[in-house]
Scaffold this motif. Sequence first.
Motif, PDB file in Angstrom:
ATOM      1  N   ASP A  32      -5.392   6.899   0.447  1.00 31.79           N
ATOM      2  CA  ASP A  32      -5.375   8.242   1.022  1.00 31.79           C
ATOM      3  C   ASP A  32      -5.775   8.187   2.493  1.00 31.79           C
ATOM      4  OD1 ASP A  32      -5.462  10.923   1.557  1.00 31.79           O
ATOM      5  OD2 ASP A  32      -6.735  11.459  -0.150  1.00 31.79           O
TER       6      ASP A  32
ATOM      7  N   GLN B  56      -4.577  12.316  -1.911  1.00 34.27           N
ATOM      8  CA  GLN B  56      -4.225  11.496  -3.071  1.00 34.27           C
ATOM      9  C   GLN B  56      -4.310  12.254  -4.387  1.00 34.27           C
ATOM     10  OE1 GLN B  56      -6.247   7.768  -2.957  1.00 34.27           O
ATOM     11  NE2 GLN B  56      -5.641   7.118  -5.001  1.00 34.27           N
TER      12      GLN B  56
ATOM     13  N   VAL C 250      -0.640   7.993   1.175  1.00 35.82           N
ATOM     14  CA  VAL C 250      -0.392   9.418   0.956  1.00 35.82           C
ATOM     15  C   VAL C 250      -1.399  10.236   1.753  1.00 35.82           C
ATOM     16  CG1 VAL C 250       0.565   9.049  -1.351  1.00 35.82           C
ATOM     17  CG2 VAL C 250      -1.887   9.467  -1.090  1.00 35.82           C
TER      18      VAL C 250
ATOM     19  N   MET D  63      -2.267   3.081  -4.354  1.00 31.24           N
ATOM     20  CA  MET D  63      -2.294   4.296  -3.535  1.00 31.24           C
ATOM     21  C   MET D  63      -3.536   4.347  -2.647  1.00 31.24           C
ATOM     22  SD  MET D  63      -1.375   8.117  -4.918  1.00 31.24           S
ATOM     23  CE  MET D  63       0.288   7.663  -5.428  1.00 31.24           C
TER      24      MET D  63
ATOM     25  N   SER E 158       0.845  -1.205   0.000  1.00 28.65           N
ATOM     26  CA  SER E 158       0.000   0.000   0.000  1.00 28.65           C
ATOM     27  C   SER E 158       0.877   1.251   0.000  1.00 28.65           C
ATOM     28  CB  SER E 158      -0.909   0.008   1.227  1.00 28.65           C
ATOM     29  OG  SER E 158      -1.856  -1.038   1.159  1.00 28.65           O
ATOM     30  N   VAL E 159       0.586   2.144  -0.920  1.00 33.63           N
ATOM     31  CA  VAL E 159       1.289   3.431  -1.026  1.00 33.63           C
ATOM     32  C   VAL E 159       0.404   4.466  -0.339  1.00 33.63           C
ATOM     33  CG1 VAL E 159       2.271   5.133  -2.599  1.00 33.63           C
ATOM     34  CG2 VAL E 159       2.347   2.697  -3.192  1.00 33.63           C
TER      35      VAL E 159
ATOM     36  N   ASN F 206       1.710  12.063 -10.755  1.00 34.48           N
ATOM     37  CA  ASN F 206       1.975  10.766 -11.397  1.00 34.48           C
ATOM     38  C   ASN F 206       1.359  10.631 -12.782  1.00 34.48           C
ATOM     39  OD1 ASN F 206       3.356  10.171  -9.089  1.00 34.48           O
ATOM     40  ND2 ASN F 206       2.111   8.415  -8.497  1.00 34.48           N
TER      41      ASN F 206
ATOM     42  N   ASN G  66       0.122   3.982  -8.619  1.00 32.51           N
ATOM     43  CA  ASN G  66      -1.191   4.628  -8.452  1.00 32.51           C
ATOM     44  C   ASN G  66      -2.262   3.630  -8.016  1.00 32.51           C
ATOM     45  OD1 ASN G  66      -0.254   7.145  -9.095  1.00 32.51           O
ATOM     46  ND2 ASN G  66      -1.149   7.223 -11.148  1.00 32.51           N
TER      47      ASN G  66
ATOM     48  N   GLU H   7      -0.681  13.673  -5.414  1.00 30.46           N
ATOM     49  CA  GLU H   7       0.328  12.713  -5.879  1.00 30.46           C
ATOM     50  C   GLU H   7      -0.119  11.944  -7.114  1.00 30.46           C
ATOM     51  OE1 GLU H   7       1.856  13.447  -1.737  1.00 30.46           O
ATOM     52  OE2 GLU H   7      -0.131  13.201  -2.607  1.00 30.46           O
ATOM     53  N   GLU H   8      -1.361  11.475  -7.095  1.00 33.61           N
ATOM     54  CA  GLU H   8      -1.825  10.622  -8.192  1.00 33.61           C
ATOM     55  C   GLU H   8      -2.120  11.424  -9.456  1.00 33.61           C
ATOM     56  OE1 GLU H   8      -5.146   7.147  -9.035  1.00 33.61           O
ATOM     57  OE2 GLU H   8      -5.612   8.700  -7.579  1.00 33.61           O
TER      58      GLU H   8
END
Length: 499
Positions: free
Chosen positions: A405, A374, A371, A403, A368-369, A382, A400, A377-378
């Motif tokens: 949030d 979101q 952030v 990702m 899991s990324v 990205n 992504n 970043e996404e």
Amino acid sequence: MSIDLSKSKYCKCLQCEKILWLTKYKPDCVPKKNKDDIIERGKKVGELAKGLLGDYIDIPYDEDLSIMIEKTDELLKDKPNIITEASFSYNNNFCSVDILKNDLEGVEIYEVKSSTSLEDNPIYLDDVAYQYFVLSNLGLNVKKAYVVYLNKKYIRGEELDINQLFIKDDVTDIVRKKQDKVRCNVDKFNKFFEVHGKDNEPQKDIGIYCCKPYSCDFWEYCSRDLPKPNVFDLKGKMRKATKFKKYHEGKISFEDLQNDNLGDKYLEQIDFELHHREPKIVKEEIKKFLSSLNYPLYFIDYEAFQCAVPAFEGTHSYQQIPFQYSLHIIKEEGAPFEHKEFLAEIDDKNMIRNFAESMIKDLPENGSVIVYNQTFEESQVNKKICKMYPDLKDEIKRINANMVDIMVQFSDRNYYVKEMQGSASLKYVLPALYPDDPELDYDELSLVHKGDEASQAFLSLKDKTPKEQEEIKEALLEYCKLDTYAMVKIWEKFREVTI
């Protein structure tokens, strides 16, 4: 007191005459804000646009405006030519025209803006209308008037093409129709300042003009007598116009608003403030969030800056340019966290690609990324990288897809305490969860304490000594590291409260 108007003063008076009075007599009432980047952005765009019509003669700024006006008079006789910063005065109404096209039949006005839209900035038309008023009343035949602004659809190639970068919008008919209004306004503003001298402060209530078309620097001064907290302290998506409507209805304090027809989140913010409620923790939702996470856990935060004039091949005006990330990693249940980071070199022409490649290398597995917000970043970073570098698209899409949030738990109010003041911003949430913890206090950091300071600090590296650069880089790394460490601490708090 009468006032010598300029185009900037005229536009300020259109928003609120008191802005200009306060600027002159109470300048210390403006909170200290760093607007150097905004000013510098406008200068850079203006300088670049000067070459739009070909070779030009520039009139340098002089505190003695008469010198600029005299130089303009000389150049006007030597037609045809292009004059930048051509300066004029009519009945103490002064203006400098960004670009003036001067030929045998008359002149054309080009007003340059660092915006990417004309529709969202109607004050630009008033700016040009005022210039038209000054020039036409001096007997010049103003054939055309244009607003020049940035083309947000232009993607920079290896070389910058200013003819594609700028849009020239013909606003001649609009500004001609505004001339009677400009004359009335000029008379009204001068009469206003004849009445309101230094010792006669204008009495004017706050209103929607305090934030349209620009947020007024004197808001804190003019709203100083309002009860705290008040309707303007409500956080969320409530429109400013709605808040002013409540204000003018006399619904100002939280006590006034507590039984009003507001959304649930606004009423909740008011209720917590007035009645000192216990923390609201929706354990089932937070548990659901925690159970959705997969190891390894990647807590990541980006820092980015924007350029009005695209500085890199493949970018457009005001694109977010990522230059830094901080990454905290927890590989498995019970493992200590690891920390990795990236900070670009200020002169790196491949900054975006190097950022992306470093991130891909540091996030090799499908964990899991995590952030905070979101969308940034996404979507803003990205997805732009995917367009710029198709060969990196699969890996960036993988990131992504993983990702998550963490901010949603606060924006959905699954966790809420009074100290968050209705906000889901990390700068409110973190001290609310961990009060009086110096390790998590952004104010304890050196040099860089928030996102806009980070971007300004990074861009300032170009003009610093090696020693100063090292100090700034260290401060940037320290700041960004706290953002991701803060997310780790929030994750730990979620685990603690759901046991």
